[in-house]
Design a protein around this motif. Structure first.
Motif, PDB file in Angstrom:
ATOM      1  N   LEU A 174      66.281 -30.594 -32.614  1.00 27.07           N
ATOM      2  CA  LEU A 174      65.601 -31.039 -33.943  1.00 27.07           C
ATOM      3  C   LEU A 174      66.235 -29.958 -34.713  1.00 27.07           C
ATOM      4  CD1 LEU A 174      63.640 -32.633 -35.708  1.00 27.07           C
ATOM      5  CD2 LEU A 174      61.830 -31.163 -34.883  1.00 27.07           C
ATOM      6  N   PHE A 175      66.987 -30.231 -35.915  1.00 28.56           N
ATOM      7  CA  PHE A 175      67.449 -29.412 -36.885  1.00 28.56           C
ATOM      8  C   PHE A 175      67.216 -29.824 -38.386  1.00 28.56           C
ATOM      9  CE2 PHE A 175      70.698 -27.409 -39.466  1.00 28.56           C
ATOM     10  CZ  PHE A 175      70.190 -26.301 -39.444  1.00 28.56           C
ATOM     11  N   ASP A 176      68.134 -30.822 -38.564  1.00 26.75           N
ATOM     12  CA  ASP A 176      68.650 -31.381 -40.006  1.00 26.75           C
ATOM     13  C   ASP A 176      67.248 -31.474 -40.854  1.00 26.75           C
ATOM     14  OD1 ASP A 176      71.145 -31.501 -39.231  1.00 26.75           O
ATOM     15  OD2 ASP A 176      71.619 -33.266 -39.524  1.00 26.75           O
ATOM     16  N   GLN A 177      66.428 -32.034 -40.263  1.00 23.29           N
ATOM     17  CA  GLN A 177      65.039 -32.573 -41.080  1.00 23.29           C
ATOM     18  C   GLN A 177      64.485 -31.472 -41.446  1.00 23.29           C
ATOM     19  OE1 GLN A 177      66.318 -33.686 -37.967  1.00 23.29           O
ATOM     20  NE2 GLN A 177      64.981 -35.282 -37.362  1.00 23.29           N
ATOM     21  N   VAL A 178      64.299 -30.407 -40.263  1.00 23.71           N
ATOM     22  CA  VAL A 178      63.507 -29.303 -40.873  1.00 23.71           C
ATOM     23  C   VAL A 178      64.257 -28.402 -41.817  1.00 23.71           C
ATOM     24  CG1 VAL A 178      62.723 -27.075 -39.722  1.00 23.71           C
ATOM     25  CG2 VAL A 178      62.610 -29.162 -38.526  1.00 23.71           C
TER      26      VAL A 178
END
Lengths: 295, 320
Positions: B258-262
Motif C-alpha cells: 500500500l502506497f499510492d493512496q496514502v
C-alpha cells in the motif's frame, strides 16, 4: 411447472438487479468526475446533495479544461507520458520477444539457467527495488552525442531515459511470449531454414506475425503501468519539462484548489486510457485474465 | 520433415522431436556455433537490462541496508552492521506502519476477493449486455490509483458526496465523519476506495478460473438435482482451488505494498493512522535521502512478502 417458471424469472430479475447495483457502484465516481469537470465549483457543491451531481445539467462548459492548461503544463505532461509509454511499449515488445524467441525456439546452451534466472526476478516487488534503484541510476554514466563530441555525464536522475530504460526488459513479458511461442509449430522454422532464412528472419517474418495476441497482451501490460506510474517519476524526475501526467496532480496539492479544475485534469489523463480500454475491451480483459493464470 | 537438403543442426533435433534424424554431416559445426552466437545475441539485450535494473539493485539494496549510504552525500559509504535494523525495530512509527498494513490486509483480502467472486459469478453466464457489465466492472481498474485517490479525496470531504449521500439516505439522521481527517475513519476510507479500484481486476482472474471448469460437471450436477448452492459448493468452489491461491497471494502482497493512496490522500496521517511500510521507506529514502535506512525497510518488506506467500501456499495446499 408454471410456478417454477415464475420463480426462475423472478430470480433472474433479481440477479439483474444485483448486476445493475454493482455497475452503479463501479461507475458512479467516474461519472461524478466527468460531470464535475464541466461545472463551476459553486455548482459542483450545490449539486452534491442530489442526483444532479451525476448529470451534466446547469452551467456546463469546458472552462475548467481551459483553466487546467493555464495552471499546469498539461500539454507538455501529456506529450511526455505518451512518448515515454510508447517508447517503453515498442522497445519492450521487441527486446522481450527477441529474448523469448531465442529461449523457446533455438538450441542455445545454458538457456534453461537463463530462463530460470529471468523468472526468479518475478518475485521481487518493484517497491522493494525502487529505492536502491534510485541510488543506482544516480551512479550510472550516460553517453551523449553533442555535435561531434561524445560527452559522458554521470547520473540518470532527471532524464527521459530513467523513465524508460529500467522498464523495457520485463520477466513477465518474456514469460508470456515464451508460452505463446511454444504453441507455434516448430516445423515452420524448419521450412524457413530450408529456404535459407536466418534466425532473425524467422523471428521477424514467421514467428512474430503469428504472435499477435501475445503482443497485444504485452503492449497493454506495459502501457498501463507506464502511463499510470507515479512513485518512480516522483523520485527521479525534478524538471517540469520532463515530468509525466500523474505528477501533474501535485500541482493541485494546495489550499484553495478549484475542484472543477482538478476533475478536469483527472478526466484529461484518464479518458485516453478509458477510450483505449473500450476500443480494445476484449483483448484487454483477456490479456489480464491470461496474465492472472500464471501461478 | 524427413526430407533434408541441408544437414540438421543438433539443436533442431531436440527442438522438434522428429522421427529418426539423418546422420550428421561434417560441416554442422560452424552452423551450430552460429546458432549459439545469434541465440545469445537475441537473449543479451533483455538479459543485460534485467541484470542491470533488477538483479543488481536487488543485491545492492541488500548490501546498502547494512551501510550508511545516502542518496547524495560527500561521505564515503561505510559498513555499519545492523544499525539500520536496530533503529527500525525500535521506531514506533515502523510498528504502527506494520499494524496499519496488517489491518488493511485483514479487511481487504476477504472482502475484496469475495466481492470479486460475486461479480465474476454475476457475469459468468451469457446474457444480453454481458459485455457492457464486464466493461463497467473493469473500468476502475484501468483508472490510475493516483486519479482514484484524488477523486475519492474529494468525495470523502466533510461536505463531500459520500456524506451527502449518507445524509440523504438516512433522512438527515447520519452526519458523516470527516473521513480522512479522523484517525478512526481514515484507514476504513482508504480500504473502501482500494477495494472499489481493484475488485474488477480480481474478478477477471476469478472469471478465467470459472471458465476453466468443465460444463459437463454442472450438467451432471443438474441431473442429480443439485441446487444452485450445492452446485457452487461441490463443483465451482473446488474447481477454483488454484485461482483461490493465486488471488489470495496477489491481494495480500498488493495490500502490504500500500502506497499510492496514502501518498496522495493522507501522507500517513492523521496521527500515523494510515502510514504504511512502503510509505515509510519512501519517506526516509526519498524525502530524507537516507538510502540505507530505506533499503533496510525494503528488505524487511521483501522478507515479509516471501514469508506470507510461502505460508499461504502451504495453507491452501494443505487442505486437500
Amino acid at each position: 411447472m408454471k410456478e417454477t417458471l415464475t420463480s426462475k424469472s423472478l430470480s433472474s430479475a433479481g440477479t439483474m438487479l444485483v448486476r445493475i447495483l454493482f455497475a452503479v457502484v463501479a461507475a458512479f465516481p467516474l461519472v461524478f468526475m466527468l460531470v464535475s469537470s464541466l461545472k463551476p465549483d459553486q455548482q459542483i457543491f450545490g449539486d452534491m446533495s442530489s442526483v444532479a451531481a451525476f448529470l451534466p445539467i446547469g452551467n456546463i462548459s469546458f472552462d475548467n479544461y481551459a483553466a487546467v492548461f493555464d495552471r499546469v503544463p498539461a500539454a507538455r505532461f501529456l506529450i511526455n507520458s505518451t512518448g515515454v509509454s510508447a517508447v517503453t511499449v515498442v522497445l519492450g515488445i521487441f527486446i522481450n520477444s527477441l529474448c523469448a524467441f531465442a529461449l523457446s525456439r533455438m538450441e542455445v546452451r545454458g538457456k534453461r539457467i537463463v530462463f530460470t534466472a529471468i523468472l526468479a526476478t518475478l518475485i521481487v516487488p518493484f517497491q522493494t527495488l525502487a529505492l536502491p534503484l534510485v541510488w543506482w541510476v544516480n551512479q550510472l554514466p550516460f553517453f551523449e552525442l553533442n555535435g561531434f563530441s561524445l560527452e559522458i555525464s554521470k547520473g540518470w536522475l532527471d532524464t527521459y531515459q530513467v523513465q524508460i530504460i529500467p522498464f523495457i526488459a520485463n520477466a513477465f513479458s518474456i514469460y508470456l511470449y515464451h508460452q505463446y511461442f511454444e504453441s507455434i509449430p516448430k516445423e515452420l522454422d524448419e521450412a524457413a531454414r530450408i529456404d535459407g532464412a536466418g534466425w532473425f528472419r524467422i523471428y521477424r517474418l514467421v514467428v512474430m506475425p503469428l504472435a499477435g495476441p501475445a503482443t497485444a497482451t504485452v503492449a497493454i501490460l506495459t502501457f498501463l503501468p507506464a502511463w499510470n506510474s507515479y512513485l518512480w517519476p516522483l523520485m527521479v524526475v525534478q524538471s517540469e519539462e520532463l515530468r509525466p501526467v500523474m505528477i501533474g496532480i501535485q500541482y493541485f496539492f494546495q489550499l484553495n484548489v478549484s475542484w472543477g479544475e482538478v476533475m478536469a485534469y483527472a478526466s484529461l489523463i484518464t479518458v485516453p486510457v478509458v477510450v483505449l480500454f473500450i476500443a480494445f475491451q476484449r483483448s484487454f480483459i483477456n490479456s489480464i485474465a491470461s496474465s492472472g493464470v500464471k501461478g | 520433415m524427413t526430407t533434408t537438403q541441408i544437414p540438421p543442426s543438433p539443436g533442431r533435433r531436440v527442438a522438434a522431436p522428429a522421427p529418426a534424424a539423418p546422420p550428421s554431416k561434417p560441416h554442422r559445426r560452424p552452423r551450430y556455433l552460429r546458432e549459439q552466437l545469434s541465440g545469445w545475441a537475441m537473449i543479451a539485450p533483455a538479459a543485460a537490462l534485467l541484470l542491470l535494473f533488477v538483479f543488481l539493485p536487488a543485491i545492492l539494496g541488500f548490501g546498502l541496508a547494512f551501510t550508511n549510504a545516502r542518496l547524495v552525500s560527500p561521505r564515503p559509504v561505510e559498513f555499519v552492521g545492523a544499525d539500520n535494523f536496530v533503529r527500525l525495530f525500535t521506531d514506533p512509527t515502523f510498528w504502527r506502519a506494520l499494524l496499519n498494513v496488517s489491518y488493511f490486509a485483514v479487511v481487504v483480502v476477504p472482502v475484496q476477493s469475495g466481492l470479486a467472486l460475486a461479480m465474476a459469478l454475476l457475469i459468468n453466464k451469457k446474457f444480453r449486455g454481458v459485455n457492457f457489465f464486464r466493461t463497467l466492472y473493469f473500468l476502475p481498474v484501468v483508472t490510475s490509483m493516483v486519479v482514484v485517490s484524488l477523486l475519492w479525496l474529494f468525495m470523502y470531504r466533510k461536505d463531500g458526496l459520500i456524506n451527502e449521500f449518507l445524509s440523504a439516505a438516512s433522512f438527515g439522521l447520519i452526519d458523516g465523519p470527516d473521513w480522512l481527517n479522523d484517525p478512526a475513519t481514515s484507514m476504513p476510507a482508504i480500504i473502501i476506495l482500494s477495494i472499489w479500484q481493484a475488485a474488477g481486476f480480481h474478478m477477471i482472474i476469478w472469471l478465467a478460473g470459472l471458465q476453466s471448469i468443465s460444463g459437463e460437471l454442472y450438467e451432471a450436477a443438474q441431473l442429480d438435482g443439485a441446487s444452485r448452492w450445492h452446485q457452487f459448493r461441490y463443483v465451482t468452489w473446488p474447481g477454483l482451488r488454484h485461482t483461490r491461491t493465486l488471488i489470495l497471494v496477489t491481494i495480500t502482497i498488493q495490500a502490504l505494498g500500500l502506497f499510492d493512496q496514502v501518498s496522495v490522500m493522507t501522507q500517513g496521517g492523521p496521527l500515523d493512522s494510515t502510514t504504511t511500510i512502503i510509505f515509510e521507506a519512501v519517506r526516509s529514502g526519498f524525502k530524507q535521502q537516507e538510502t540505507s535506512y530505506a533499503s533496510a525497510i525494503s528488505l524487511v518488506f521483501f522478507v515479509l512478502v516471501l514469508l506470507i506467500s510461502a505460508v499461504q501456499r502451504y495453507l491452501t495446499r494443505e487442505k486437500d
